[in-house]
Write a protein that holds these residues in place. Sequence first.
Motif, PDB file in Angstrom:
ATOM      1  N   ASN A 174       0.940  -1.078  -0.101  1.00  0.00           N
ATOM      2  CA  ASN A 174       0.182   0.250   0.039  1.00  0.00           C
ATOM      3  C   ASN A 174       0.971   1.320  -0.010  1.00  0.00           C
ATOM      4  OD1 ASN A 174      -2.324  -1.449  -0.096  1.00  0.00           O
ATOM      5  ND2 ASN A 174      -2.612  -1.135   2.082  1.00  0.00           N
ATOM      6  N   ALA A 175       2.119   1.273   0.814  1.00  0.00           N
ATOM      7  CA  ALA A 175       2.844   2.382   0.978  1.00  0.00           C
ATOM      8  C   ALA A 175       3.494   2.621  -0.465  1.00  0.00           C
ATOM      9  CB  ALA A 175       3.730   2.209   1.901  1.00  0.00           C
ATOM     10  N   ASN A 176       3.736   1.711  -1.181  1.00  0.00           N
ATOM     11  CA  ASN A 176       4.661   1.528  -2.542  1.00  0.00           C
ATOM     12  C   ASN A 176       3.854   2.310  -3.500  1.00  0.00           C
ATOM     13  OD1 ASN A 176       6.916   0.573  -1.341  1.00  0.00           O
ATOM     14  ND2 ASN A 176       6.851  -1.334  -2.583  1.00  0.00           N
ATOM     15  N   PHE A 177       2.400   1.775  -3.363  1.00  0.00           N
ATOM     16  CA  PHE A 177       1.458   2.247  -4.167  1.00  0.00           C
ATOM     17  C   PHE A 177       1.234   3.711  -4.010  1.00  0.00           C
ATOM     18  CE2 PHE A 177      -3.005   2.996  -5.418  1.00  0.00           C
ATOM     19  CZ  PHE A 177      -2.867   2.859  -6.694  1.00  0.00           C
ATOM     20  N   GLY A 178       1.198   4.050  -2.952  1.00  0.00           N
ATOM     21  CA  GLY A 178       1.023   5.518  -2.481  1.00  0.00           C
ATOM     22  C   GLY A 178       2.170   6.376  -3.086  1.00  0.00           C
ATOM     23  N   PHE A 179       3.506   5.700  -2.870  1.00  0.00           N
ATOM     24  CA  PHE A 179       4.508   6.342  -3.385  1.00  0.00           C
ATOM     25  C   PHE A 179       4.668   6.480  -4.811  1.00  0.00           C
ATOM     26  CE2 PHE A 179       9.121   6.461  -4.974  1.00  0.00           C
ATOM     27  CZ  PHE A 179       9.584   7.523  -4.180  1.00  0.00           C
ATOM     28  N   TYR A 180       4.104   5.449  -5.597  1.00  0.00           N
ATOM     29  CA  TYR A 180       4.163   5.659  -7.173  1.00  0.00           C
ATOM     30  C   TYR A 180       3.012   6.670  -7.621  1.00  0.00           C
ATOM     31  CZ  TYR A 180       6.998   1.619  -8.394  1.00  0.00           C
ATOM     32  OH  TYR A 180       8.075   0.786  -8.699  1.00  0.00           O
ATOM     33  N   ASP A 185       1.079  11.941  -9.593  1.00  0.00           N
ATOM     34  CA  ASP A 185       0.616  13.276  -9.018  1.00  0.00           C
ATOM     35  C   ASP A 185       1.656  14.006  -9.479  1.00  0.00           C
ATOM     36  OD1 ASP A 185      -1.669  12.011  -8.464  1.00  0.00           O
ATOM     37  OD2 ASP A 185      -1.383  12.059  -6.336  1.00  0.00           O
ATOM     38  N   GLY A 186       2.912  14.128  -9.469  1.00  0.00           N
ATOM     39  CA  GLY A 186       3.983  14.975  -9.542  1.00  0.00           C
ATOM     40  C   GLY A 186       4.439  15.160 -10.768  1.00  0.00           C
ATOM     41  N   GLY A 187       3.791  14.505 -11.632  1.00  0.00           N
ATOM     42  CA  GLY A 187       4.201  14.654 -13.068  1.00  0.00           C
ATOM     43  C   GLY A 187       5.576  13.793 -13.713  1.00  0.00           C
ATOM     44  N   ALA A 262      -0.034   7.753   3.556  1.00  0.00           N
ATOM     45  CA  ALA A 262      -0.004   9.279   3.439  1.00  0.00           C
ATOM     46  C   ALA A 262       1.393   9.879   3.157  1.00  0.00           C
ATOM     47  CB  ALA A 262      -0.775  10.084   4.667  1.00  0.00           C
ATOM     48  N   ILE A 263       2.353   9.179   3.950  1.00  0.00           N
ATOM     49  CA  ILE A 263       3.657   9.864   4.046  1.00  0.00           C
ATOM     50  C   ILE A 263       4.238   9.291   2.634  1.00  0.00           C
ATOM     51  CG2 ILE A 263       5.958   9.236   4.996  1.00  0.00           C
ATOM     52  CD1 ILE A 263       4.795   9.356   7.821  1.00  0.00           C
ATOM     53  N   SER A 264       3.932   8.176   2.449  1.00  0.00           N
ATOM     54  CA  SER A 264       4.713   7.566   1.146  1.00  0.00           C
ATOM     55  C   SER A 264       4.239   8.419  -0.209  1.00  0.00           C
ATOM     56  CB  SER A 264       4.322   6.204   0.699  1.00  0.00           C
ATOM     57  OG  SER A 264       5.135   5.242   1.807  1.00  0.00           O
ATOM     58  N   THR A 265       2.977   8.887  -0.186  1.00  0.00           N
ATOM     59  CA  THR A 265       2.447   9.664  -1.348  1.00  0.00           C
ATOM     60  C   THR A 265       3.075  10.796  -1.307  1.00  0.00           C
ATOM     61  OG1 THR A 265       0.345   8.729  -1.033  1.00  0.00           O
ATOM     62  CG2 THR A 265       0.226  10.763  -2.174  1.00  0.00           C
ATOM     63  N   GLU A 266       3.316  11.560  -0.157  1.00  0.00           N
ATOM     64  CA  GLU A 266       4.188  12.897   0.059  1.00  0.00           C
ATOM     65  C   GLU A 266       5.389  12.691  -0.599  1.00  0.00           C
ATOM     66  OE1 GLU A 266       3.499  15.726   3.349  1.00  0.00           O
ATOM     67  OE2 GLU A 266       2.435  14.188   4.393  1.00  0.00           O
ATOM     68  N   LEU A 267       6.266  11.596  -0.175  1.00  0.00           N
ATOM     69  CA  LEU A 267       7.357  11.376  -0.499  1.00  0.00           C
ATOM     70  C   LEU A 267       7.626  11.275  -2.236  1.00  0.00           C
ATOM     71  CD1 LEU A 267       8.864   8.674   2.108  1.00  0.00           C
ATOM     72  CD2 LEU A 267       9.868  11.130   1.441  1.00  0.00           C
ATOM     73  N   GLY A 268       6.555  10.331  -2.577  1.00  0.00           N
ATOM     74  CA  GLY A 268       6.557  10.338  -4.146  1.00  0.00           C
ATOM     75  C   GLY A 268       6.157  11.546  -4.865  1.00  0.00           C
ATOM     76  N   ARG A 269       5.535  12.365  -4.291  1.00  0.00           N
ATOM     77  CA  ARG A 269       5.156  13.654  -4.966  1.00  0.00           C
ATOM     78  C   ARG A 269       6.233  14.673  -5.013  1.00  0.00           C
ATOM     79  NH1 ARG A 269       0.925  14.741  -2.259  1.00  0.00           N
ATOM     80  NH2 ARG A 269      -0.326  13.803  -3.544  1.00  0.00           N
ATOM     81  N   ALA A 270       7.200  14.651  -3.799  1.00  0.00           N
ATOM     82  CA  ALA A 270       8.426  15.516  -3.598  1.00  0.00           C
ATOM     83  C   ALA A 270       9.435  14.949  -4.393  1.00  0.00           C
ATOM     84  CB  ALA A 270       8.900  15.403  -1.938  1.00  0.00           C
ATOM     85  N   SER A 271       9.525  13.579  -4.536  1.00  0.00           N
ATOM     86  CA  SER A 271      10.516  12.969  -5.370  1.00  0.00           C
ATOM     87  C   SER A 271      10.334  13.465  -6.953  1.00  0.00           C
ATOM     88  CB  SER A 271      10.474  11.428  -5.398  1.00  0.00           C
ATOM     89  OG  SER A 271      10.877  11.282  -4.173  1.00  0.00           O
ATOM     90  N   ALA A 272       9.079  13.491  -7.404  1.00  0.00           N
ATOM     91  CA  ALA A 272       8.759  13.894  -8.647  1.00  0.00           C
ATOM     92  C   ALA A 272       8.996  15.366  -8.780  1.00  0.00           C
ATOM     93  CB  ALA A 272       7.301  13.661  -9.085  1.00  0.00           C
ATOM     94  N   GLN A 273       8.989  16.131  -8.112  1.00  0.00           N
ATOM     95  CA  GLN A 273       9.149  17.459  -8.231  1.00  0.00           C
ATOM     96  C   GLN A 273      10.643  17.937  -8.144  1.00  0.00           C
ATOM     97  OE1 GLN A 273       6.900  19.235  -4.697  1.00  0.00           O
ATOM     98  NE2 GLN A 273       5.062  19.177  -5.897  1.00  0.00           N
ATOM     99  N   TYR A 274      11.344  17.036  -7.302  1.00  0.00           N
ATOM    100  CA  TYR A 274      12.829  17.146  -7.102  1.00  0.00           C
ATOM    101  C   TYR A 274      13.718  16.782  -8.598  1.00  0.00           C
ATOM    102  CZ  TYR A 274      17.332  17.046  -5.032  1.00  0.00           C
ATOM    103  OH  TYR A 274      18.652  17.367  -4.572  1.00  0.00           O
ATOM    104  N   MET A 275      12.938  15.688  -9.019  1.00  0.00           N
ATOM    105  CA  MET A 275      13.416  15.184 -10.407  1.00  0.00           C
ATOM    106  C   MET A 275      13.194  16.108 -11.514  1.00  0.00           C
ATOM    107  SD  MET A 275      12.032  11.181  -9.979  1.00  0.00           S
ATOM    108  CE  MET A 275      12.217  10.518 -11.657  1.00  0.00           C
ATOM    109  N   ALA A 276      12.013  16.851 -11.404  1.00  0.00           N
ATOM    110  CA  ALA A 276      11.848  17.840 -12.316  1.00  0.00           C
ATOM    111  C   ALA A 276      12.421  19.204 -12.202  1.00  0.00           C
ATOM    112  CB  ALA A 276      10.340  18.170 -12.508  1.00  0.00           C
ATOM    113  N   GLY A 277      13.156  19.130 -11.180  1.00  0.00           N
ATOM    114  CA  GLY A 277      13.839  20.696 -10.757  1.00  0.00           C
ATOM    115  C   GLY A 277      13.111  21.719 -10.450  1.00  0.00           C
ATOM    116  N   GLN A 278      11.709  21.372  -9.537  1.00  0.00           N
ATOM    117  CA  GLN A 278      10.861  22.282  -9.274  1.00  0.00           C
ATOM    118  C   GLN A 278      11.122  22.791  -7.805  1.00  0.00           C
ATOM    119  OE1 GLN A 278       6.784  20.702 -10.000  1.00  0.00           O
ATOM    120  NE2 GLN A 278       7.451  20.202 -12.289  1.00  0.00           N
ATOM    121  N   ASP A 279      10.537  23.633  -7.353  1.00  0.00           N
ATOM    122  CA  ASP A 279      10.518  23.898  -6.007  1.00  0.00           C
ATOM    123  C   ASP A 279       9.761  23.004  -5.198  1.00  0.00           C
ATOM    124  OD1 ASP A 279      12.098  26.204  -6.472  1.00  0.00           O
ATOM    125  OD2 ASP A 279      10.680  27.642  -6.637  1.00  0.00           O
ATOM    126  N   ILE A 280      10.255  22.386  -4.225  1.00  0.00           N
ATOM    127  CA  ILE A 280       9.518  21.596  -3.443  1.00  0.00           C
ATOM    128  C   ILE A 280       8.719  22.301  -2.287  1.00  0.00           C
ATOM    129  CG2 ILE A 280       9.822  19.608  -1.906  1.00  0.00           C
ATOM    130  CD1 ILE A 280      12.161  18.710  -3.450  1.00  0.00           C
TER     131      ILE A 280
END
Length: 280
Positions: A174-180, A185-187, A262-280
């Motif tokens: 479930n946590a892995n699914f949330g991360f993905y 969500d983060g693109g 919930a935490i894993s989903t936030e981590l995934g979203r933050a990772s996507a933003q970081y990968m894209a070079g966006q402001d976290i």
Amino acid sequence: MLHAIRTTFLAPLALIASATLAQAQAADAEQSAALFDALGLPEMIEIMREEGIAYGEEIATDLLSTSANAKWTQTVSDIYDVDQMRGGAAAALTQALAGQDIGPMLEFFTSDLGQEVIKLETSARRALLDDDIDAAAKQAAGDALEAGTPRVQMVTDFITANDLIDTNVVGAMNANFGFYMGLQDGGAFKGDLTEQQILTDVNDQEPQIRQNTTEWVYGFLMMAYQPLSDDELQAYIDFSKSKPGQALNTAMFAAFDQMFVAISTELGRASAQYMAGQDI
């Protein structure tokens, strides 16, 4: 007149019922808060935060192909905010325990044995933050399983009573699914992956997750309960098999699964933003 009389009497009865319900809910919340403390969850959540910070460093290395810089470290630290984790877990546990008789749970975990069990579990969980100790604990547990020692058989009984392997596997998936989904969500996938494709990928990870979970659970429990006598461990197993023990186990998994997704989903979203070079 009859309607007026009935209305006159119904209103106070409704108020009394409402007040009684509110008092009962307040008492349940107070008991739940006491149980939260008796279970050592405030300290355990601090350890979970430390585990999360270490996991954030792994994400930086494995997914982001870089070492964790100050910005990423702060982002992960904010996601694993200990006060938010405690508050969320406490509220979720209270909700999951609604309607349950908390008294027997409190009675066990405020007893000398209950407090000893919590102390040992917390100490072992903290020790396993060290990779060398973690590896040694898994190796020792593996050796005990191969030898079929009496203690490992008791630990297996405890694991079965609490369904620790399957529930932890489900929680990890479930946590892995949330991360993905957070990555999505983060693109990070640019819409190329559907939710069903993500679910399939997570399901494909099940065998490896199950192996890792089994090794960790046995390593943790064999290490944690080593100081307990057979009679003490059997008493804990007996409580786990009881109706209050089963209800608490179910509530704990429900509460913490919710928090980690919930935490894993936030981590995934933050990772996507970081990968894209966006402001976290």
